[in-house]
Design a protein around this motif. Structure first.
Motif, short mmCIF file in Angstrom:
data_model
loop_
_atom_site.label_atom_id
_atom_site.label_comp_id
_atom_site.label_asym_id
_atom_site.label_seq_id
_atom_site.Cartn_x
_atom_site.Cartn_y
_atom_site.Cartn_z
N ASN A 57 0.84 -1.20 0.00
CA ASN A 57 0.00 0.00 0.00
C ASN A 57 0.88 1.25 0.00
O ASN A 57 1.62 1.49 0.97
CB ASN A 57 -0.91 0.00 1.23
N PRO A 58 0.82 2.05 -1.05
CA PRO A 58 1.73 3.21 -1.15
C PRO A 58 1.45 4.30 -0.12
O PRO A 58 2.30 5.17 0.08
CB PRO A 58 1.48 3.71 -2.57
N ALA A 59 0.29 4.25 0.52
CA ALA A 59 -0.04 5.27 1.52
C ALA A 59 0.54 4.96 2.88
O ALA A 59 0.60 5.84 3.75
CB ALA A 59 -1.56 5.42 1.63
N VAL A 60 0.96 3.72 3.10
CA VAL A 60 1.38 3.27 4.43
C VAL A 60 2.90 3.17 4.51
O VAL A 60 3.54 2.47 3.72
CB VAL A 60 0.74 1.91 4.78
N THR A 61 3.46 3.87 5.49
CA THR A 61 4.91 3.87 5.69
C THR A 61 5.36 2.73 6.60
O THR A 61 6.42 2.14 6.39
CB THR A 61 5.37 5.21 6.30
N HIS A 62 4.56 2.43 7.62
CA HIS A 62 4.97 1.42 8.61
C HIS A 62 3.73 0.78 9.22
O HIS A 62 2.70 1.45 9.39
CB HIS A 62 5.82 2.06 9.72
N VAL A 63 3.84 -0.51 9.53
CA VAL A 63 2.75 -1.24 10.20
C VAL A 63 3.26 -1.78 11.53
O VAL A 63 4.24 -2.53 11.58
CB VAL A 63 2.22 -2.40 9.34
N TRP A 64 2.61 -1.37 12.62
CA TRP A 64 2.87 -1.95 13.94
C TRP A 64 1.98 -3.18 14.09
O TRP A 64 0.76 -3.08 14.01
CB TRP A 64 2.53 -0.95 15.05
N LYS A 65 2.59 -4.33 14.31
CA LYS A 65 1.84 -5.59 14.40
C LYS A 65 1.70 -6.02 15.86
O LYS A 65 2.70 -6.19 16.56
CB LYS A 65 2.55 -6.68 13.61
N ILE A 66 0.46 -6.19 16.28
CA ILE A 66 0.19 -6.71 17.62
C ILE A 66 0.17 -8.23 17.54
O ILE A 66 -0.72 -8.82 16.93
CB ILE A 66 -1.14 -6.19 18.17
N VAL A 67 1.18 -8.85 18.13
CA VAL A 67 1.25 -10.31 18.22
C VAL A 67 0.82 -10.69 19.64
O VAL A 67 1.56 -10.46 20.60
CB VAL A 67 2.66 -10.83 17.92
N LYS A 68 -0.37 -11.21 19.77
CA LYS A 68 -0.95 -11.43 21.09
C LYS A 68 -0.07 -12.29 21.99
O LYS A 68 0.04 -12.04 23.20
CB LYS A 68 -2.34 -12.07 20.95
N GLU A 69 0.57 -13.31 21.40
CA GLU A 69 1.40 -14.21 22.19
C GLU A 69 2.57 -13.46 22.84
O GLU A 69 3.03 -13.84 23.92
CB GLU A 69 1.94 -15.35 21.33
N ASN A 70 3.04 -12.40 22.18
CA ASN A 70 4.17 -11.63 22.71
C ASN A 70 3.76 -10.63 23.77
O ASN A 70 4.62 -10.03 24.42
CB ASN A 70 4.88 -10.88 21.57
N LEU A 71 2.44 -10.42 23.94
CA LEU A 71 1.98 -9.38 24.87
C LEU A 71 1.28 -9.97 26.09
O LEU A 71 0.60 -9.25 26.81
CB LEU A 71 1.04 -8.43 24.12
N ARG A 72 1.43 -11.28 26.29
CA ARG A 72 0.80 -11.88 27.46
C ARG A 72 1.47 -11.44 28.76
O ARG A 72 0.85 -11.43 29.81
CB ARG A 72 0.83 -13.41 27.33
N ASN A 73 2.75 -11.10 28.65
CA ASN A 73 3.45 -10.54 29.80
C ASN A 73 3.09 -9.06 29.91
O ASN A 73 3.35 -8.28 29.00
CB ASN A 73 4.97 -10.69 29.60
N PRO A 74 2.44 -8.65 31.00
CA PRO A 74 1.97 -7.25 31.11
C PRO A 74 3.07 -6.22 30.92
O PRO A 74 2.83 -5.17 30.30
CB PRO A 74 1.39 -7.19 32.52
N LEU A 75 4.28 -6.50 31.42
CA LEU A 75 5.37 -5.54 31.28
C LEU A 75 5.77 -5.40 29.81
O LEU A 75 5.94 -4.28 29.31
CB LEU A 75 6.57 -5.98 32.12
N LYS A 76 5.89 -6.53 29.10
CA LYS A 76 6.23 -6.48 27.68
C LYS A 76 5.15 -5.75 26.89
O LYS A 76 5.44 -4.99 25.96
CB LYS A 76 6.41 -7.89 27.13
#
Length: 344
Positions: A57-76
């Motif tokens: 997509n030429p309009a988008v410079t960057h995509v932040w991806k939420i990977v649920k498995e990586n965010l199970r640790n509240p601090l992370k």
């Protein structure tokens, strides 16, 4: 609320986490933002499973991806939200007001945080919102959030950008299944996680059989996701047209699906993500929506839905108060056949 119609942001964050179809429906708004602010970087926050929607997509410079498995640790999780929020945004556009979006906004110093009209308990998270947004097509509704920026929706369609290598991959895939490059193709999406939006597999099989009898030159590609293979196997069995109706051994990627739908001359299916991909790649489509609202249908003669004449339709419910799923089961394959043939 302050007037933001003349701001000139240099970095914009768009928050649309899920589901895949809803993410596709956010692409017109991303394009409108890019048109209004051509020099700005546009970043997107979305779930990992949806990120491929924005590939190429030429309009988008960057995509932040939420990977649920990586965010199970509240601090992370907090460190990730802080990293996103502190990435120098001048404008945040939140299409969902989900908790993960609000955590990013909590850490964000953007002077403008725009969303749809929030309930009273969410208002302190945001700086601006339109007082009202007209009902209608869901993509139009999302674009309505941008009205305080002086941006208007004028029939802008979702956009999925299929690259030449992706087109070549799709053709190689089809050739491996016996479909040549010059043979007309119809993609079929017979599955849905909600039973109130899933036309019976047997009906899809019968419809394919009827189309094939009228247009024997056409081939059919059955789309399915994880855990849905039993549905397409039933469709293929009822269709009974042998190698004219094909599928992959395992579900493919979103990008392959986009390229296959782009290769097709028509897309048939339920009210799920592939119908929005069809709009995004410019392939005519017919949808059997069941309980789903007509707000998901792009307003164009090339994209239509087929519904029976029922007072209760659409109900938008996940259960049928009638108990007979008449919006699906009373709609016969022959009722869809003529519309499909007209599109062909």
């Amino acid at each position: 609320m302050k007037d933001i119609s003349t701001i000139n942001p240099k970095r914009i964050l768009v928050c649309q986490l899920r589901q895949i179809g809803d993410v596709v429906l956010s692409t017109p708004s991303v394009a409108l933002l890019h048109r209004k602010f051509p020099d700005a970087e546009i970043h997107v926050l979305t779930e990992d499973k949806c990120a491929q929607v924005f590939d190429n997509n030429p309009a988008v410079t960057h995509v932040w991806k939420i990977v649920k498995e990586n965010l199970r640790n509240p601090l992370k999780a907090l460190l990730f939200y802080r990293k996103v929020g502190r990435s120098g945004y001048d404008l945040v556009v939140d299409f969902q007001q989900l908790p993960r979006c609000r955590w990013v906004i909590f850490f964000c110093n953007a002077p403008v945080k725009l969303t749809f009209r929030p309930p009273w308990y969410n208002r302190f998270w945001y700086t601006n919102w339109p007082e009202s947004i007209p009902g209608g097509y869901a993509g139009m509704y999302k674009a309505g959030v941008l009205k305080p920026l002086g941006i208007e929706w004028h029939g802008d369609a979702p956009q999925i950008f299929v690259s030449e290598p992706e087109k070549e991959e799709a053709q190689t895939c089809l050739e491996g299944l016996g479909i040549k490059g010059d043979e007309p193709l119809i993609t079929v999406d017979p599955s849905h996680r909600r039973h109130t939006r899933r036309w019976p597999a047997e009906y899809y099989g019968e419809l394919i059989k009827l189309i094939s009898a009228e247009r024997p030159e056409y081939k059919f590609f059955l789309l399915y996701g994880p855990g849905e293979k039993d549905v397409v196997l039933r469709v293929s069995k009822v269709a009974g047209i042998g190698d004219k109706c094909v599928m992959l051994e395992k579900p493919g990627s979103l990008r392959l699906m986009a390229a296959l739908i782009e290769r097709a001359v028509l897309h048939l299916g339920n009210c799920s993500a592939p119908r929005h991909f069809a709009v995004g790649v410019g392939t005519p489509s017919i949808c059997i929506p069941g309980s789903s609202s007509s707000a998901w249908t792009f307003p164009s003669d090339e994209h239509e839905e087929v519904v029976p004449d029922l007072d209760c339709q659409p109900c938008g419910s996940e259960s049928c108060t009638r108990g007979d799923l008449a919006c699906l089961k009373s709609l016969m394959p022959k009722d869809v056949l003529n519309k499909a043939l007209a599109k062909l």
